[in-house]
Design a protein around this motif. Structure first.
Motif, PDB file in Angstrom:
ATOM      1  N   GLY A 199       0.771  -1.230   0.000  1.00 55.67           N
ATOM      2  CA  GLY A 199       0.000   0.000   0.000  1.00 55.67           C
ATOM      3  C   GLY A 199       0.804   1.283   0.000  1.00 55.67           C
ATOM      4  O   GLY A 199       0.233   2.368   0.043  1.00 55.67           O
ATOM      5  N   ASP A 208       3.434   3.644  -2.056  1.00 57.82           N
ATOM      6  CA  ASP A 208       3.964   3.883  -3.396  1.00 57.82           C
ATOM      7  C   ASP A 208       5.152   4.844  -3.305  1.00 57.82           C
ATOM      8  O   ASP A 208       4.980   6.064  -3.243  1.00 57.82           O
ATOM      9  CB  ASP A 208       2.860   4.465  -4.277  1.00 57.82           C
ATOM     10  CG  ASP A 208       3.258   4.533  -5.747  1.00 57.82           C
ATOM     11  OD1 ASP A 208       4.468   4.471  -6.035  1.00 57.82           O
ATOM     12  OD2 ASP A 208       2.362   4.668  -6.594  1.00 57.82           O
ATOM     13  N   LYS A 259      -3.332   6.642   1.218  1.00 57.36           N
ATOM     14  CA  LYS A 259      -2.773   6.413  -0.109  1.00 57.36           C
ATOM     15  C   LYS A 259      -2.503   7.758  -0.744  1.00 57.36           C
ATOM     16  O   LYS A 259      -3.408   8.591  -0.853  1.00 57.36           O
ATOM     17  CB  LYS A 259      -3.735   5.584  -0.985  1.00 57.36           C
ATOM     18  CG  LYS A 259      -3.184   5.295  -2.372  1.00 57.36           C
ATOM     19  CD  LYS A 259      -4.076   4.352  -3.135  1.00 57.36           C
ATOM     20  CE  LYS A 259      -3.537   4.094  -4.551  1.00 57.36           C
ATOM     21  NZ  LYS A 259      -2.153   3.591  -4.550  1.00 57.36           N
ATOM     22  N   ASP A 292      -2.227  10.698  -3.074  1.00 56.65           N
ATOM     23  CA  ASP A 292      -2.735  11.258  -4.319  1.00 56.65           C
ATOM     24  C   ASP A 292      -1.840  12.461  -4.633  1.00 56.65           C
ATOM     25  O   ASP A 292      -1.942  13.506  -3.979  1.00 56.65           O
ATOM     26  CB  ASP A 292      -4.198  11.679  -4.144  1.00 56.65           C
ATOM     27  CG  ASP A 292      -4.818  12.253  -5.413  1.00 56.65           C
ATOM     28  OD1 ASP A 292      -4.111  12.963  -6.158  1.00 56.65           O
ATOM     29  OD2 ASP A 292      -6.011  12.005  -5.655  1.00 56.65           O
ATOM     30  N   GLU A 340       2.853   8.028   3.886  1.00 56.16           N
ATOM     31  CA  GLU A 340       1.792   7.200   3.319  1.00 56.16           C
ATOM     32  C   GLU A 340       1.616   5.996   4.232  1.00 56.16           C
ATOM     33  O   GLU A 340       2.523   5.166   4.362  1.00 56.16           O
ATOM     34  CB  GLU A 340       2.175   6.767   1.897  1.00 56.16           C
ATOM     35  CG  GLU A 340       1.020   6.149   1.132  1.00 56.16           C
ATOM     36  CD  GLU A 340       1.381   5.865  -0.326  1.00 56.16           C
ATOM     37  OE1 GLU A 340       0.476   5.809  -1.157  1.00 56.16           O
ATOM     38  OE2 GLU A 340       2.585   5.704  -0.616  1.00 56.16           O
ATOM     39  N   PRO A 350      -1.020   3.100   4.881  1.00 55.56           N
ATOM     40  CA  PRO A 350      -2.238   2.332   4.603  1.00 55.56           C
ATOM     41  C   PRO A 350      -2.861   1.803   5.890  1.00 55.56           C
ATOM     42  O   PRO A 350      -2.168   1.335   6.789  1.00 55.56           O
ATOM     43  CB  PRO A 350      -1.725   1.178   3.735  1.00 55.56           C
ATOM     44  CG  PRO A 350      -0.417   1.636   3.189  1.00 55.56           C
ATOM     45  CD  PRO A 350       0.169   2.554   4.214  1.00 55.56           C
TER      46      PRO A 350
END
Length: 343
Positions: free
Chosen positions: A14, A16, A115, A117, A146, A148
């Motif tokens: 989860g 990135d 997550k 954006d 980030e 998750p």
């Protein structure tokens, strides 16, 4: 070690890393635009250096603040209006520095989400950079987390950290200089700023209006657009007055409103007496009070009621201070005075 070429990746979990790198690249120009003497505002290192001597200080004290935007973020998330919460974040920190007499020097932010954006985060950081530009602070770094499972889809949180400096003999409040009869000058706010939004959201829900409905108190704006007006940054208007020795104390009107914040800038044995008739309550607060059935006292201890900052000024300097504030584009007015504290 066994071959794990088809094993779990961080992206599968989860997170990135590529999105994080893309965000850093997207915001580098935003940070560079906030360069100031003492800091080059470059991103990518493990820390940021600041040269106080290059910034013009001779015997400085460091002042630091940290703050957030509170549940105003929920309005941003629910409406997609992400462009100004970054200004709010900076304002909440740098206006606090002003209350100590300090000049904002450098700013760091913390952006946390489930997550990442990149487009949304870039809009938020663009607001932070704009706030830094208004405050004269360099955006020197931050952290994008980030995580998750920690946040619902689309949710994010913000925190800001600002470092400023003030010459040792210019720290506010100047408690020993304050006298009964000193006057209080109020500076107009742009709305609720970043406080009381748990109540604001409850009142909006009670009203039955959608965020996209026309604001009953603001022509040509939706309810969300009006309530998302960014917190006013007072640095450019107030800092020159502080440097010229015209300010004895300052109060940033945040949580606790006009009831709890002014006394924080006042010497023991004195108390601030506000003249509630000295200014007109802005329509947004009239609407919130009427829709929520909020008492005067509760309104005044929750919201700024149209006064975002208060200065303590000697009577002989009031005309000069008011003139300079008005020339700087502020709505400014005498809103009270200091009096001997009641036993």
């Amino acid at each position: 070690m066994p071959d794990q070429t088809n094993g779990l990746t961080y992206a599968d979990a989860g997170v990135d890393i590529d999105a994080g790198a893309a965000l850093v690249e997207a915001i580098k120009p935003l940070a560079r635009a906030t360069r100031r003497p003492g800091a080059d505002a470059s991103l990518g290192g493990f820390g940021a250096l600041f040269d106080l001597k290059a910034a013009g200080f001779s015997d400085p004290l460091i002042v630091s603040t940290t703050d957030g935007v509170g549940t105003k973020l929920k309005v941003a998330i629910e409406t997609g209006l992400h462009d100004t919460v970054g200004i709010d974040l900076v304002a909440m920190c740098v206006n606090d520095l002003l209350a100590q007499g300090a000049e904002p020097l450098l700013f760091l932010d913390y952006f946390a989400t489930g997550k990442l954006d990149v487009a949304t985060a870039t809009r938020v950081v663009a607001g932070i950079a704009e706030g830094c530009r208004q405050a004269g602070a360099a955006l020197v770094g931050g952290e994008t987390a980030e995580m998750p499972g920690m946040y619902a889809a689309g949710d994010y949180d913000l925190a800001g950290f600002c470092v400023g400096a003030v010459e040792r003999d210019a720290v506010l409040p100047r408690l020993s200089d304050q006298r009964a009869g000193d006057l209080l000058i109020g500076l107009g706010s742009s709305g609720p700023h970043s406080n009381g939004y748990s109540m604001v959201r409850r009142i909006v829900e009670h009203s039955g209006l959608g965020w996209d409905a026309p604001a009953p108190f603001h022509a040509d704006a939706t309810l969300a657009e009006s309530l998302m007006a960014p917190t006013r940054i007072y640095v450019a208007s107030i800092l020159p007055l502080i440097k010229d020795g015209l300010v004895k104390g300052g109060a940033h009107i945040t949580g606790g409103g006009l009831v709890e914040n002014p006394p924080r800038a006042i010497a023991e044995g004195l108390e601030p007496i506000l003249d509630w008739t000295a200014w007109t309550l802005p329509p947004v607060f009239n609407w919130l009070q009427a829709q929520g059935g909020v008492s005067d006292h509760e309104l005044r201890r929750t919201f700024n009621c149209g006064v975002g900052f208060i200065l303590v000024i000697a009577p002989k300097d009031v005309e000069t201070v008011l003139s300079r504030l008005l020339e700087a584009g502020e709505e400014a007015f005498v809103c009270g005075q200091l009096a001997p504290a009641k036993a």
